[in-house]
Design a protein around this motif. Structure first.
Motif, PDB file in Angstrom:
ATOM      1  N   GLU A 147       5.740  -2.223   2.386  1.00  0.00           N
ATOM      2  CA  GLU A 147       5.410  -1.907   0.999  1.00  0.00           C
ATOM      3  C   GLU A 147       3.913  -1.767   0.836  1.00  0.00           C
ATOM      4  N   ILE A 155       5.240   0.252  -3.948  1.00  0.00           N
ATOM      5  CA  ILE A 155       6.117   1.260  -3.355  1.00  0.00           C
ATOM      6  C   ILE A 155       6.751   0.611  -2.134  1.00  0.00           C
ATOM      7  N   ARG A 156       8.083   0.604  -2.087  1.00  0.00           N
ATOM      8  CA  ARG A 156       8.755   0.044  -0.908  1.00  0.00           C
ATOM      9  C   ARG A 156       9.260   1.181  -0.046  1.00  0.00           C
ATOM     10  N   MET A 157       9.169   1.002   1.251  1.00  0.00           N
ATOM     11  CA  MET A 157       9.595   2.088   2.131  1.00  0.00           C
ATOM     12  C   MET A 157      10.259   1.537   3.378  1.00  0.00           C
ATOM     13  N   VAL A 172      10.936   6.529   1.199  1.00  0.00           N
ATOM     14  CA  VAL A 172      10.507   5.672   0.095  1.00  0.00           C
ATOM     15  C   VAL A 172      11.770   5.210  -0.604  1.00  0.00           C
ATOM     16  N   HIS A 175      10.256   3.044  -5.957  1.00  0.00           N
ATOM     17  CA  HIS A 175       8.920   3.326  -6.476  1.00  0.00           C
ATOM     18  C   HIS A 175       9.036   3.589  -7.967  1.00  0.00           C
ATOM     19  N   ALA A 186       8.153  10.631  -2.615  1.00  0.00           N
ATOM     20  CA  ALA A 186       9.473  10.204  -2.149  1.00  0.00           C
ATOM     21  C   ALA A 186      10.318  11.386  -1.697  1.00  0.00           C
ATOM     22  N   ARG A 191       7.606  13.240   3.249  1.00  0.00           N
ATOM     23  CA  ARG A 191       7.782  12.278   4.325  1.00  0.00           C
ATOM     24  C   ARG A 191       7.887  12.972   5.676  1.00  0.00           C
ATOM     25  N   SER A 255      -1.078   7.903  -4.986  1.00  0.00           N
ATOM     26  CA  SER A 255       0.270   7.639  -4.482  1.00  0.00           C
ATOM     27  C   SER A 255       0.381   8.056  -3.017  1.00  0.00           C
ATOM     28  N   VAL A 259       1.252   5.515   0.148  1.00  0.00           N
ATOM     29  CA  VAL A 259       2.341   5.645   1.115  1.00  0.00           C
ATOM     30  C   VAL A 259       1.782   5.693   2.534  1.00  0.00           C
TER      31      VAL A 259
END
Lengths: 285, 219
Positions: A147, A155-157, A172, A175, A186, A191, A255, A259
């Motif tokens: 995160e 933001i958790r990934m 992601v 978020h 996301a 990504r 953002s 990430v």
């Protein structure tokens, strides 16, 4: 509805009290009902979330059914100044697991097998999770939860790594970035920029505000849509792009940087943790 | 709100349901809650799920309001209606999140918005707060079915024309008229269907002079 325009009569204190009581009772009754519904449905929601997580992990690592997944949870034991790792097969409630403890400077402080359903020691603070995919006893890939601090909230990934710690995929998973701006991080095409970069390249990864080359964008979109040849176009451009930074989403540099920093830190932490853990988890079914 | 309730003999269940589906269809005749009708109806499945959710919320809220209206202070009836709707919406929201996570991921955002749907609170104010339990139930059922019907029809039209499939089954290769899957296409779809609705109604009522059930107005 012209009658509504006539001013309403003035309210006395008793009337005001009745209104307040009426609203309070309505709110309390509503809250009680919602609490009941929550208690009845929450475990199904959690089970569905777990199924979704497992599907995402298998998808990210392109696993087939011959691979097994082990979930490793990391905890901090503040008063003992230790870090505890508990490994168990993912999603199998009550399966026996294995617990490994280290001191904060990375020296082993004991390990033990734990029977299924053993409660955690009191005072453990969850630090994070990782998932190890195993095939024929050797790791076939990792998915690490990470995160970072986004523009609004964390933001958790999930970062999926191959056994050589190159990036297999990234998602992601939670978020609250702005729709149309930060929320773009996301999306599959963003990504896709991380996919196939090696661990050493990720460790130096930076973000640029330069515009993304059109052919690279087209290749990322094609790969994101899983259209035929998308991966090949991505692979063809990768030698040129892998030395370059991540292209930020226009209008969402913070953002994008969040990430990228999150992925870099997640990979870096995981490599160091895994070096410690691997000798102890090698025997886990 | 121009809905006028007929004094005199109470309408039957069948009249109330048909009234909600045709004569006072929430989308095609009352033109209420058009925003979600445009937003979610890109496919049949989306329209169906939101339609079912609205149907449940409408029936449950109508019944609840009829049961508790004696206790509601008239000065705060609208806030209390909103609380009742919000409770049912949240309950359905949690249930959908628990049992249909894949669909919920797509339309979950709109399910929460049902709280603010004009059609639901307007039925509570004009019907359920003044009528006995059984007619309120059937009015809610009719209005909910009418909304469900509208969303499914719009969803079918847009999915068929925009994505070349129906209920997820591909029927035509490629995307015949992508325009219809986009928001602007949603407005056009609703307008076309509304025109069809009016045309059919004029034809039928012109021939048979039966003015529907309780439908007493245009919009």
């Amino acid at each position: 509805m012209s009658a509504a325009l006539r001013p309403l009569p003035k309210l006395g204190p008793a009337e005001i009290l009745r209104i307040v009581a009426s609203m309070t009772v309505a709110c309390l009754a509503g809250a009680a009902m919602l609490g009941a519904v929550f208690m009845a449905t929450d475990r199904y929601r959690a089970a569905a979330a777990l199924r979704g997580e497992r599907a995402a992990i298998r998808d990210m690592l392109a696993l087939d059914s011959t691979a097994t997944l082990v979930e490793v949870k990391q905890f901090l034991a503040p008063e003992r100044r230790q870090v505890v790792y508990r490994a168990a097969p993912l999603g199998a409630e009550g399966a026996p697991g294995h617990e490994v403890t280290f001191t904060l400077d990375g020296r082993p402080a004991g390990e033990r097998d734990v029977a299924g359903g053993t409660p955690l020691a009191a005072g453990l603070v969850p630090l994070g999770r990782m998932f190890v995919a195993k095939r024929a006893g050797v790791p076939a890939g990792f998915v690490v939860e990470g995160e970072s601090r986004g523009f609004k909230k964390r933001i958790r990934m999930f970062v999926a790594l191959r056994p050589d710690f190159s990036i297999a995929d990234m998602r992601v998973i939670e978020h609250e970035e702005d729709p149309g701006l930060g929320a773009e991080v996301a999306t599959p095409w963003f990504r896709g920029q991380f996919v196939d970069r090696s661990a050493d390249e990720v460790a130096k990864l930076d973000v640029t505000k330069d515009p993304m080359p059109e052919d690279w964008r087209a290749a990322l979109l094609a790969m994101a849509k899983r259209s035929p040849g998308g991966s090949a176009r991505h692979a063809a451009l990768l030698p040129r792009e892998r030395a370059k930074p991540i292209y930020a989403v226009t209008g969402a540099t913070i953002s994008s940087r969040a990430v990228t920093d999150g992925v870099r830190a997640t990979v870096d932490h995981f490599r160091r943790r895994w070096a410690l853990l691997e000798p102890h988890l090698g025997g886990l079914r | 709100m121009s809905t006028v309730l007929l004094p005199g003999p109470a309408p039957t269940a069948r009249q109330l349901i048909l009234n909600g589906i045709f004569a006072e269809n929430p989308v095609f005749r009352l033109a209420l809650s058009l925003c979600p009708a445009v937003a979610v109806t890109t496919t049949v499945a989306n329209g169906l799920l939101l339609g079912v959710a609205v149907l449940l919320v409408q029936v449950l809220s109508s019944v609840t309001v009829t049961l508790v209206r004696g206790f509601i202070h008239p000065r705060v009836r609208i806030p209390v209606y909103t609380i009742i709707i919000a409770v049912w919406v949240s309950a359905i929201d949690m249930t959908l999140a628990a049992f249909t996570p894949a669909l919920y991921a797509q339309v979950g955002l709109y399910v929460k918005l049902i709280v603010a749907f004009a059609i639901i609170i307007s039925r509570l104010e004009v019907f359920a707060s003044r009528q006995p339990l059984v007619p309120s139930f059937f009015d809610g059922l009719g209005m909910g079915l009418g909304f469900l019907f509208a969303l499914v029809v719009i969803g079918a039209m847009r999915e068929l024309l925009g994505a070349g499939s129906l209920a997820g089954i591909p029927l035509a290769p490629g995307k015949p008229l992508l325009f219809f899957a986009l928001p602007a296409g949603g407005f056009f779809s609703i307008a076309l269907l509304m025109a069809l609705f009016n045309w059919v109604e004029r034809r039928t009522t012109g021939k048979s002079s039966a003015g529907g059930a309780g439908g007493t107005h245009g919009v």
